[in-house]
Write a protein that holds these residues in place. Structure first.
Motif, PDB file in Angstrom:
ATOM      1  N   ILE A 103      34.747 -29.853  47.369  1.00  0.00           N
ATOM      2  CA  ILE A 103      35.003 -29.463  48.671  1.00  0.00           C
ATOM      3  C   ILE A 103      34.161 -30.390  49.623  1.00  0.00           C
ATOM      4  N   LYS A 104      34.854 -31.010  50.352  1.00  0.00           N
ATOM      5  CA  LYS A 104      34.448 -31.942  51.301  1.00  0.00           C
ATOM      6  C   LYS A 104      34.935 -31.604  52.751  1.00  0.00           C
ATOM      7  N   PHE A 105      33.988 -31.491  53.837  1.00  0.00           N
ATOM      8  CA  PHE A 105      34.251 -31.310  55.278  1.00  0.00           C
ATOM      9  C   PHE A 105      34.655 -32.465  55.980  1.00  0.00           C
ATOM     10  N   ASN A 106      35.717 -32.440  56.988  1.00  0.00           N
ATOM     11  CA  ASN A 106      35.662 -33.832  57.498  1.00  0.00           C
ATOM     12  C   ASN A 106      34.672 -33.678  58.661  1.00  0.00           C
ATOM     13  N   THR A 107      34.446 -35.067  59.439  1.00  0.00           N
ATOM     14  CA  THR A 107      33.347 -35.061  60.137  1.00  0.00           C
ATOM     15  C   THR A 107      33.066 -34.241  61.269  1.00  0.00           C
ATOM     16  N   ASN A 108      34.056 -33.572  61.871  1.00  0.00           N
ATOM     17  CA  ASN A 108      34.083 -32.682  63.050  1.00  0.00           C
ATOM     18  C   ASN A 108      33.983 -31.301  62.599  1.00  0.00           C
ATOM     19  N   GLY A 109      33.795 -31.005  61.393  1.00  0.00           N
ATOM     20  CA  GLY A 109      34.033 -29.634  60.650  1.00  0.00           C
ATOM     21  C   GLY A 109      35.114 -28.819  61.048  1.00  0.00           C
ATOM     22  N   THR A 110      36.409 -29.208  61.365  1.00  0.00           N
ATOM     23  CA  THR A 110      37.500 -28.448  61.498  1.00  0.00           C
ATOM     24  C   THR A 110      38.408 -28.393  60.370  1.00  0.00           C
ATOM     25  N   ALA A 111      38.022 -28.886  58.819  1.00  0.00           N
ATOM     26  CA  ALA A 111      38.650 -28.717  57.862  1.00  0.00           C
ATOM     27  C   ALA A 111      37.752 -28.775  56.658  1.00  0.00           C
ATOM     28  N   ALA A 112      37.847 -28.185  55.672  1.00  0.00           N
ATOM     29  CA  ALA A 112      37.259 -28.390  54.418  1.00  0.00           C
ATOM     30  C   ALA A 112      38.284 -28.501  53.365  1.00  0.00           C
ATOM     31  N   TRP A 113      38.283 -29.882  52.614  1.00  0.00           N
ATOM     32  CA  TRP A 113      39.281 -30.135  51.800  1.00  0.00           C
ATOM     33  C   TRP A 113      38.745 -29.732  50.162  1.00  0.00           C
ATOM     34  N   VAL A 114      39.724 -29.175  49.581  1.00  0.00           N
ATOM     35  CA  VAL A 114      39.163 -28.421  48.340  1.00  0.00           C
ATOM     36  C   VAL A 114      40.420 -29.203  47.286  1.00  0.00           C
ATOM     37  N   SER A 115      39.663 -29.668  45.990  1.00  0.00           N
ATOM     38  CA  SER A 115      40.444 -30.300  44.862  1.00  0.00           C
ATOM     39  C   SER A 115      40.639 -29.118  43.894  1.00  0.00           C
ATOM     40  N   MET A 116      41.967 -28.813  43.619  1.00  0.00           N
ATOM     41  CA  MET A 116      42.149 -27.758  42.594  1.00  0.00           C
ATOM     42  C   MET A 116      42.546 -28.564  41.322  1.00  0.00           C
ATOM     43  N   HIS A 117      41.742 -28.414  40.451  1.00  0.00           N
ATOM     44  CA  HIS A 117      41.848 -28.759  38.979  1.00  0.00           C
ATOM     45  C   HIS A 117      43.119 -28.588  38.215  1.00  0.00           C
ATOM     46  N   GLY A 118      43.061 -27.201  38.147  1.00  0.00           N
ATOM     47  CA  GLY A 118      44.661 -26.737  37.554  1.00  0.00           C
ATOM     48  C   GLY A 118      43.852 -25.776  36.459  1.00  0.00           C
ATOM     49  N   SER A 119      44.893 -24.973  36.075  1.00  0.00           N
ATOM     50  CA  SER A 119      44.926 -23.845  35.128  1.00  0.00           C
ATOM     51  C   SER A 119      44.751 -24.324  33.645  1.00  0.00           C
ATOM     52  N   TRP A 120      44.317 -23.470  32.630  1.00  0.00           N
ATOM     53  CA  TRP A 120      44.342 -23.980  31.260  1.00  0.00           C
ATOM     54  C   TRP A 120      44.632 -22.465  30.705  1.00  0.00           C
ATOM     55  N   ASN A 121      44.346 -21.414  31.545  1.00  0.00           N
ATOM     56  CA  ASN A 121      44.579 -20.026  30.776  1.00  0.00           C
ATOM     57  C   ASN A 121      45.437 -19.034  31.601  1.00  0.00           C
ATOM     58  N   ARG A 122      46.639 -19.660  31.796  1.00  0.00           N
ATOM     59  CA  ARG A 122      47.610 -18.833  32.351  1.00  0.00           C
ATOM     60  C   ARG A 122      49.098 -19.055  32.007  1.00  0.00           C
ATOM     61  N   GLU A 123      49.858 -18.261  32.027  1.00  0.00           N
ATOM     62  CA  GLU A 123      51.227 -18.613  31.427  1.00  0.00           C
ATOM     63  C   GLU A 123      51.937 -19.335  31.983  1.00  0.00           C
ATOM     64  N   ASP A 124      52.091 -19.293  33.567  1.00  0.00           N
ATOM     65  CA  ASP A 124      52.529 -20.510  34.275  1.00  0.00           C
ATOM     66  C   ASP A 124      51.487 -21.377  34.891  1.00  0.00           C
ATOM     67  N   PRO A 125      51.503 -22.543  34.708  1.00  0.00           N
ATOM     68  CA  PRO A 125      50.493 -23.322  35.146  1.00  0.00           C
ATOM     69  C   PRO A 125      50.283 -23.410  36.638  1.00  0.00           C
ATOM     70  N   ILE A 126      49.171 -23.414  37.226  1.00  0.00           N
ATOM     71  CA  ILE A 126      49.023 -23.241  38.598  1.00  0.00           C
ATOM     72  C   ILE A 126      47.762 -24.123  39.317  1.00  0.00           C
ATOM     73  N   GLY A 127      47.838 -24.670  40.378  1.00  0.00           N
ATOM     74  CA  GLY A 127      46.784 -25.522  40.723  1.00  0.00           C
ATOM     75  C   GLY A 127      47.365 -27.033  40.731  1.00  0.00           C
ATOM     76  N   TYR A 128      46.277 -27.835  40.162  1.00  0.00           N
ATOM     77  CA  TYR A 128      46.905 -29.254  40.213  1.00  0.00           C
ATOM     78  C   TYR A 128      47.231 -29.809  41.495  1.00  0.00           C
ATOM     79  N   LYS A 129      46.317 -29.798  42.567  1.00  0.00           N
ATOM     80  CA  LYS A 129      46.661 -30.199  43.850  1.00  0.00           C
ATOM     81  C   LYS A 129      45.589 -30.094  44.719  1.00  0.00           C
ATOM     82  N   LEU A 130      45.729 -30.889  45.949  1.00  0.00           N
ATOM     83  CA  LEU A 130      44.686 -31.057  46.929  1.00  0.00           C
ATOM     84  C   LEU A 130      45.031 -30.232  48.147  1.00  0.00           C
ATOM     85  N   SER A 131      44.060 -29.440  48.613  1.00  0.00           N
ATOM     86  CA  SER A 131      44.660 -28.432  49.822  1.00  0.00           C
ATOM     87  C   SER A 131      43.316 -28.567  50.844  1.00  0.00           C
TER      88      SER A 131
END
Length: 491
Positions: free
Chosen positions: A337-365
């Protein structure tokens, strides 16, 4: 905003998604992504700037502009990047800064950039560092020890506070999926602590008995960040697998992953600092309808594992443990998780699932913040995370997908992201190659989408559009990026 207009936005988003799959003609020397072009939200652009790395995890720029990378199981390397705008890539060879195959994730620099910190499963080390030469100039010092060995969750995330120089935060996860020793805070397991490394003596800190406790009962909070405006400390937690409730396994969509608030380091009082966040007894609900005996629960509510009894029950979980500030979909596996410099957003890296029937994650939000230390979304929101970069076909994950891990900002406001599964470093910018520090400006004023060359703009819907927003957001972003989430067993 009228529903008809929102449907039009979805149409624009579909066009933007199609554009995002093409290769950027403006960068003739660009590096092709290992598994094809990602899906990218309108207004943003993504470029691979380096590849052929060995399981890159945490990343950080030094004071001379070199990108430091922890290559898990190998050590710390340094990359030189060259180019302008969106046309950036590695120049020269990868430089070895520290060769140590025990180093696996943690990375930090002192405020003056002259001391380098990294971690193994059991220890935190420091080295004198020369950024101009890109090398350490002396032997390592053992700063913190007694954090266990290579079992369970072995990453020890490091964060150097910008608000209180010399305070180094260390996040330590559990040993195994359900680790009962974490019921005892004195073990130091499943905690986030802060250590004063500005006055280190000849003896290293013992992690279980030393340090300022920011939170415990945290299964595996791999990502830790400090809001640059308020100094608020947040973490993102990887929650439990194979959870059972009243004799049923409810692992597919519960519990939720967590964005947790831990107070401040600058002396500002907070009732949550040092408190218990529930693990291994209490967890945050995501899909309440799938939780047996769910009376009174809502998304984000703490609920008890197993069959409720006089001591382990939902009431006790809600009254005696700190609930997350925001909950994410189950199995997303947030790793940074990384904030931008003015604190108006926190970016989060989603590594992705291993234990779910349908994969989920694998993204940047990103999660929108108010600029003063708090997310804008309601505590029970299910739409707080806005997806920016994702794998186009989740059915191919994890084998044929990039998997986001570390995040780092450069001085131009461009965001960089490592993918350990593909050995790549990605760069996220506006479509014109400028920085993405102001996500509202990017999303509402960007042209086109992704790494393509097309144009067109589509304002991102907000919750202020009311009921139409709630109905349309899923369609809107589904047209832009594959929706997903997940968690590794030992991240």
């Amino acid at each position: 905003m009228a529903l008809k207009h929102l449907l039009g936005l979805a149409s624009v988003a579909l066009t933007a998604k199609a554009q995002s799959s093409s290769t950027a003609a403006a960068c003739p020397s660009s590096i092709a992504p290992a598994h094809g072009s990602p899906s990218v939200a309108p207004g943003f652009r993504v470029q691979v700037v380096a590849n052929n790395l060995r399981e890159p995890r945490s990343i950080q720029f030094d004071s001379a502009g070199g990108l430091l990378v922890v290559e898990q199981g190998h050590g710390i390397s340094r990359l030189q990047l060259s180019g302008d705008g969106a046309c950036v890539r590695q120049s020269g060879t990868t430089q070895v800064v520290v060769g140590n195959d025990d180093l696996n994730h943690g990375l930090a620099l002192s405020q003056d950039g002259r001391t380098l910190y990294a971690s193994s499963a059991g220890n935190v080390y420091s080295w004198p560092y020369n950024a101009q030469e890109g090398r350490v100039t002396g032997d390592s010092t053992d700063l913190i020890e007694d954090m266990g060995e290579d079992e369970g969750h072995t990453t020890r995330t490091l964060l150097m506070s910008a608000k209180v120089p010399g305070l180094l935060l260390v996040s330590r996860g559990s040993v195994g999926n359900l680790d009962l020793q974490t019921l005892n805070v004195n073990t130091g397991v499943s905690t986030i602590k802060a250590f004063n490394v500005s006055n280190v003596t000849s003896e290293a800190y013992s992690h279980p008995s030393h340090g300022l406790l920011l939170g415990w009962g945290l299964r595996n909070s791999v990502g830790v960040a400090e809001d640059p405006v308020s100094g608020a400390i947040y973490s993102v937690e990887n929650s439990v697998d194979n959870i059972q409730r009243s004799g049923q396994t409810i692992k597919e969509n519960n519990p939720g992953e967590e964005l947790n608030f831990h107070g401040y380091l600058n002396g500002t009082a907070s009732e949550v600092t040092g408190q218990n966040f529930g693990y291994p007894i209490c967890f945050a609900a995501w899909n309440v309808s799938e939780i047996p005996d769910n009376n009174g629960l809502q998304t984000r509510s703490n609920f008890a594992i197993g069959t409720q009894n006089a001591t382990v029950n939902d009431t006790s979980c809600r009254e005696n443990h700190i609930a997350p500030r925001i909950t994410f979909d189950s199995h997303m596996a947030p790793l940074d998780i990384k904030f931008n410099t003015n604190g108006t957003a926190a970016w989060v890296s989603m590594h992705g699932s291993w234990n779910r029937e349908d994969p989920i994650g694998y993204k940047l939000s990103f999660v929108e913040f108010d600029g003063n230390g708090s997310p804008r979304a309601a505590v029970n929101s299910t739409t707080a995370a806005v997806d920016v970069v994702s794998n186009a076909d989740l059915s191919q994950c994890p084998r044929n997908c990039f998997r986001p891990v570390g995040l780092a900002w450069d001085t131009q406001g461009r965001l960089f992201m490592s993918s350990d599964s593909t050995g790549e470093i990605y760069m996220i910018t506006k479509t014109d190659g400028s920085g993405v520090n102001d996500v509202r400006q990017v999303a509402n004023g960007g042209s086109g989408g992704g790494s393509g060359t097309g144009t067109g703009s589509a304002p991102v819907p907000t919750e202020s559009t009311g009921g139409a927003w709630k109905m349309m957001k899923g369609r809107y972003w589904a047209a832009v990026a594959a929706m997903a989430g997940g968690i590794l067993p030992l991240v």
